[in-house]
Write a protein that holds these residues in place. Structure first.
Motif, PDB file in Angstrom:
ATOM      1  N   CYS A  99       0.811  -1.191  -0.063  1.00 35.99           N
ATOM      2  CA  CYS A  99       0.106  -0.013  -0.060  1.00 35.99           C
ATOM      3  C   CYS A  99       0.951   1.068   0.204  1.00 35.99           C
ATOM      4  O   CYS A  99       0.488   2.263  -0.759  1.00 35.99           O
ATOM      5  N   ARG A 100       2.075   1.385   0.922  1.00 38.83           N
ATOM      6  CA  ARG A 100       2.886   2.491   0.731  1.00 38.83           C
ATOM      7  C   ARG A 100       3.380   2.504  -0.602  1.00 38.83           C
ATOM      8  O   ARG A 100       3.541   3.885  -1.017  1.00 38.83           O
ATOM      9  N   GLN A 101       3.889   1.598  -1.261  1.00 35.80           N
ATOM     10  CA  GLN A 101       4.421   1.516  -2.511  1.00 35.80           C
ATOM     11  C   GLN A 101       3.431   2.269  -3.476  1.00 35.80           C
ATOM     12  O   GLN A 101       3.966   3.092  -4.396  1.00 35.80           O
ATOM     13  N   MET A 102       2.416   1.955  -3.535  1.00 32.71           N
ATOM     14  CA  MET A 102       1.277   2.874  -4.256  1.00 32.71           C
ATOM     15  C   MET A 102       1.442   4.082  -4.161  1.00 32.71           C
ATOM     16  O   MET A 102       1.318   5.037  -5.088  1.00 32.71           O
ATOM     17  N   VAL A 103       1.409   4.611  -3.038  1.00 31.55           N
ATOM     18  CA  VAL A 103       1.391   6.147  -2.752  1.00 31.55           C
ATOM     19  C   VAL A 103       2.635   6.561  -3.092  1.00 31.55           C
ATOM     20  O   VAL A 103       3.037   7.737  -3.822  1.00 31.55           O
ATOM     21  N   ARG A 104       3.805   5.929  -2.879  1.00 26.39           N
ATOM     22  CA  ARG A 104       4.945   6.334  -3.357  1.00 26.39           C
ATOM     23  C   ARG A 104       5.243   6.542  -4.804  1.00 26.39           C
ATOM     24  O   ARG A 104       5.759   7.738  -5.294  1.00 26.39           O
ATOM     25  N   TRP A 105       4.648   5.608  -5.692  1.00 24.71           N
ATOM     26  CA  TRP A 105       4.723   5.601  -7.085  1.00 24.71           C
ATOM     27  C   TRP A 105       3.855   6.770  -7.509  1.00 24.71           C
ATOM     28  O   TRP A 105       4.511   7.755  -8.530  1.00 24.71           O
ATOM     29  N   GLU A 106       2.938   7.079  -6.799  1.00 17.82           N
ATOM     30  CA  GLU A 106       2.038   8.157  -7.294  1.00 17.82           C
ATOM     31  C   GLU A 106       2.813   9.732  -7.147  1.00 17.82           C
ATOM     32  O   GLU A 106       2.728  10.508  -7.991  1.00 17.82           O
ATOM     33  N   GLN A 107       3.582   9.646  -6.014  1.00 22.23           N
ATOM     34  CA  GLN A 107       4.722  10.899  -5.704  1.00 22.23           C
ATOM     35  C   GLN A 107       5.476  11.160  -6.722  1.00 22.23           C
ATOM     36  O   GLN A 107       5.969  12.074  -6.937  1.00 22.23           O
ATOM     37  N   GLU A 108       6.109   9.919  -7.210  1.00 21.32           N
ATOM     38  CA  GLU A 108       6.990   9.984  -8.264  1.00 21.32           C
ATOM     39  C   GLU A 108       6.365  10.034  -9.570  1.00 21.32           C
ATOM     40  O   GLU A 108       7.280   9.870 -10.653  1.00 21.32           O
ATOM     41  N   GLY A 109       5.156  10.250  -9.871  1.00 19.90           N
ATOM     42  CA  GLY A 109       4.551  10.427 -11.339  1.00 19.90           C
ATOM     43  C   GLY A 109       3.957   9.230 -11.933  1.00 19.90           C
ATOM     44  O   GLY A 109       3.671   9.196 -12.993  1.00 19.90           O
ATOM     45  N   LEU A 110       4.046   7.843 -11.233  1.00 22.01           N
ATOM     46  CA  LEU A 110       3.497   6.955 -11.731  1.00 22.01           C
ATOM     47  C   LEU A 110       2.175   6.396 -11.290  1.00 22.01           C
ATOM     48  O   LEU A 110       2.102   5.955  -9.951  1.00 22.01           O
ATOM     49  N   TYR A 111       0.928   6.419 -12.125  1.00 20.79           N
ATOM     50  CA  TYR A 111      -0.092   6.109 -11.377  1.00 20.79           C
ATOM     51  C   TYR A 111      -0.512   4.610 -11.555  1.00 20.79           C
ATOM     52  O   TYR A 111      -0.912   4.321 -12.709  1.00 20.79           O
ATOM     53  N   VAL A 112      -0.435   3.638 -10.804  1.00 21.07           N
ATOM     54  CA  VAL A 112      -0.682   2.157 -10.815  1.00 21.07           C
ATOM     55  C   VAL A 112      -2.224   2.148 -10.465  1.00 21.07           C
ATOM     56  O   VAL A 112      -2.472   2.417  -9.100  1.00 21.07           O
ATOM     57  N   PRO A 113      -3.191   1.691 -11.352  1.00 26.68           N
ATOM     58  CA  PRO A 113      -4.627   1.682 -10.800  1.00 26.68           C
ATOM     59  C   PRO A 113      -5.049   0.905  -9.785  1.00 26.68           C
ATOM     60  O   PRO A 113      -5.582   1.316  -8.714  1.00 26.68           O
ATOM     61  N   LYS A 114      -4.230  -0.049  -9.538  1.00 28.91           N
ATOM     62  CA  LYS A 114      -4.443  -1.345  -8.643  1.00 28.91           C
ATOM     63  C   LYS A 114      -3.300  -2.042  -8.214  1.00 28.91           C
ATOM     64  O   LYS A 114      -2.630  -2.165  -8.978  1.00 28.91           O
ATOM     65  N   ILE A 115      -3.246  -2.544  -7.299  1.00 33.62           N
ATOM     66  CA  ILE A 115      -2.433  -3.410  -6.439  1.00 33.62           C
ATOM     67  C   ILE A 115      -3.154  -4.733  -6.094  1.00 33.62           C
ATOM     68  O   ILE A 115      -3.995  -4.709  -5.166  1.00 33.62           O
ATOM     69  N   ALA A 116      -2.540  -5.883  -6.290  1.00 32.21           N
ATOM     70  CA  ALA A 116      -3.021  -7.185  -5.915  1.00 32.21           C
ATOM     71  C   ALA A 116      -1.914  -7.633  -4.987  1.00 32.21           C
ATOM     72  O   ALA A 116      -0.943  -7.841  -5.224  1.00 32.21           O
ATOM     73  N   VAL A 117      -2.347  -8.248  -3.677  1.00 31.52           N
ATOM     74  CA  VAL A 117      -1.697  -8.768  -2.687  1.00 31.52           C
ATOM     75  C   VAL A 117      -2.338 -10.204  -2.422  1.00 31.52           C
ATOM     76  O   VAL A 117      -3.454 -10.335  -2.194  1.00 31.52           O
ATOM     77  N   ASN A 118      -1.442 -11.071  -2.143  1.00 30.75           N
ATOM     78  CA  ASN A 118      -1.904 -12.577  -1.938  1.00 30.75           C
ATOM     79  C   ASN A 118      -2.094 -12.683  -0.464  1.00 30.75           C
ATOM     80  O   ASN A 118      -1.353 -12.328   0.241  1.00 30.75           O
ATOM     81  N   LEU A 119      -3.105 -13.457  -0.250  1.00 31.44           N
ATOM     82  CA  LEU A 119      -3.391 -13.706   1.231  1.00 31.44           C
ATOM     83  C   LEU A 119      -3.259 -15.247   1.535  1.00 31.44           C
ATOM     84  O   LEU A 119      -3.778 -15.936   0.549  1.00 31.44           O
ATOM     85  N   SER A 120      -2.373 -15.704   2.612  1.00 30.37           N
ATOM     86  CA  SER A 120      -2.650 -16.945   2.849  1.00 30.37           C
ATOM     87  C   SER A 120      -3.674 -17.519   3.696  1.00 30.37           C
ATOM     88  O   SER A 120      -4.484 -16.590   4.341  1.00 30.37           O
ATOM     89  N   VAL A 121      -3.859 -18.698   3.993  1.00 31.07           N
ATOM     90  CA  VAL A 121      -5.100 -18.948   4.419  1.00 31.07           C
ATOM     91  C   VAL A 121      -4.979 -18.903   5.931  1.00 31.07           C
ATOM     92  O   VAL A 121      -6.034 -18.685   6.589  1.00 31.07           O
ATOM     93  N   ARG A 122      -3.729 -18.816   6.580  1.00 32.56           N
ATOM     94  CA  ARG A 122      -3.565 -18.480   7.818  1.00 32.56           C
ATOM     95  C   ARG A 122      -4.030 -17.295   8.300  1.00 32.56           C
ATOM     96  O   ARG A 122      -4.494 -16.707   9.266  1.00 32.56           O
ATOM     97  N   GLN A 123      -3.897 -16.157   7.269  1.00 37.13           N
ATOM     98  CA  GLN A 123      -4.206 -14.747   7.413  1.00 37.13           C
ATOM     99  C   GLN A 123      -5.748 -14.547   7.203  1.00 37.13           C
ATOM    100  O   GLN A 123      -6.597 -13.837   8.064  1.00 37.13           O
TER     101      GLN A 123
END
Ligand code: C2E
Ligand code: MG
Ligand code: MG
Ligand code: MG
Length: 291
Positions: A99-123
């Motif tokens: 999530c932090r990286q999405m905000v950083r990229w935006e500050q650096e001039g790259l808008y990434v529409p969406k980020i996918a994160v894997n969840l394990s069964v334990r989480q």
């Protein structure tokens, strides 16, 4: 492991076995300190729209480099992290960092529409996943709709209150993707009840689509299913133009795979895609309007 013990018996204390056990213990103990020692990183792989080649998102993939063990692939480290319970700490770290990286990229001039994160069964089965995710979104300032959580079919089918958990996540505005779709045994009737956003066609079906009629049929069927259920469908493991053309022909316009980019560090993704965005802009300016 029990099987290996049974076959070998304790009379033959094979060196290879003791070696494996010792290695496993070493791995566990090194893994436990990996976050604080800054050995864990994320790699990001682009997800694109096939016809326009536009960046529609990225998937965050964990990477562990340890001085003693070298590069340990997720297929090796995730099971150990799950067995030891370290996965919750690791999973949180991944989520926050993504999530932090999405905000950083935006500050650096790259808008990434969406980020996918894997969840394990334990989480997932801990039950408080939605509250946790909501906290992370609030802390990092990322809009909920720009986060997509990936779970496999088996995670959903093996979690007793999966429907409630998925509904909780949906309620806070994050999307859910079913990862490796087609390899598990999901009940379509059950799937229908879940507020799912995306189906990710497993890469095993994509591998031979040009040559294997069964794989072709499966890919087409999943694409149709997604359409009729109003879900977006993305193909994993797209490595060549032939596969991309097949997907496009059959109505699947989203892909992730080496053809479009390998998982890379955040700075690398910025370099590759900011340049591409600039080029698109330049070529648009070069063309007379309406051309
Ligand atoms: P996945 O979620 O299905 O991720 C896609 C995997 O396919 C990644 O492997 C990626 O590098 C690989 N891949 C992508 N495109 C291609 C391609 O065109 N060809 C080939 N041959 N491979 C491709 P990776 O990074 O080794 O991750 C393996 C698995 O480990 C992931 O599968 C996911 O299940 C798990 N994993 C990775 N990161 C995390 C994480 O942060 N948390 C959890 N719980 N699991 C993770
Ligand atoms: Mg995934
Ligand atoms: Mg997958
Ligand atoms: Mg897969």
């Amino acid at each position: 492991q029990a099987k290996a013990r049974g076959r070998n018996g304790y009379r033959f204390y094979a060196p290879s076995m003791s070696g494996d056990g010792a290695l496993r213990l070493r791995l566990e103990s090194l893994l436990r300190r990996s976050i604080e020692k800054n050995e864990i990183r994320l790699a990001f792989q682009p997800q694109v729209e096939i016809d326009s080649k536009r960046l529609i998102g990225v998937e965050a993939l964990v990477r562990w480099h340890n001085a003693e063990l070298g590069e340990v692939p997720p297929a090796r480290l995730i099971p150990v992290a799950e067995d030891t319970g370290f996965i919750n700490q690791l999973g949180n770290w991944v989520l926050v960092e993504a999530c932090r990286q999405m905000v950083r990229w935006e500050q650096e001039g790259l808008y990434v529409p969406k980020i996918a994160v894997n969840l394990s069964v334990r989480q997932f089965e801990r039950g408080c996943i939605a509250a946790l995710v909501a906290d992370v979104l609030r802390e990092t300032g990322l809009e909920p709709r720009r986060l997509q959580l990936e779970v496999t079919e088996s995670v959903i089918m093996h979690t007793s209150d999966a429907l409630a958990l998925v509904n909780d996540l949906h309620a806070i505005g994050v999307g859910l993707a079913i990862d490796d779709f087609g390899t598990g045994y999901s009940s379509l009737a059950y799937l229908k009840q879940l507020p799912v956003e995306t189906l990710k066609i497993d890469r095993s079906f994509i591998k031979d689509i040009a040559a294997d009629a069964d794989d072709e049929a499966i890919v087409v069927a999943i694409t149709q299913l997604g359409k009729s259920m109003n879900l977006s469908v993305i193909a994993e493991g797209v490595e060549n133009e032939e596969q991309a053309a097949f997907l496009l022909r059959h109505g699947c316009n989203r892909a992730q795979g080496y053809l479009y980019g390998r998982p890379v560090p955040a700075a690398e993704l910025l370099k590759q895609w900011r340049q591409m965005a600039d080029e698109v802009e330049r070529s648009a300016q070069a063309e007379p309007a309406g051309a």
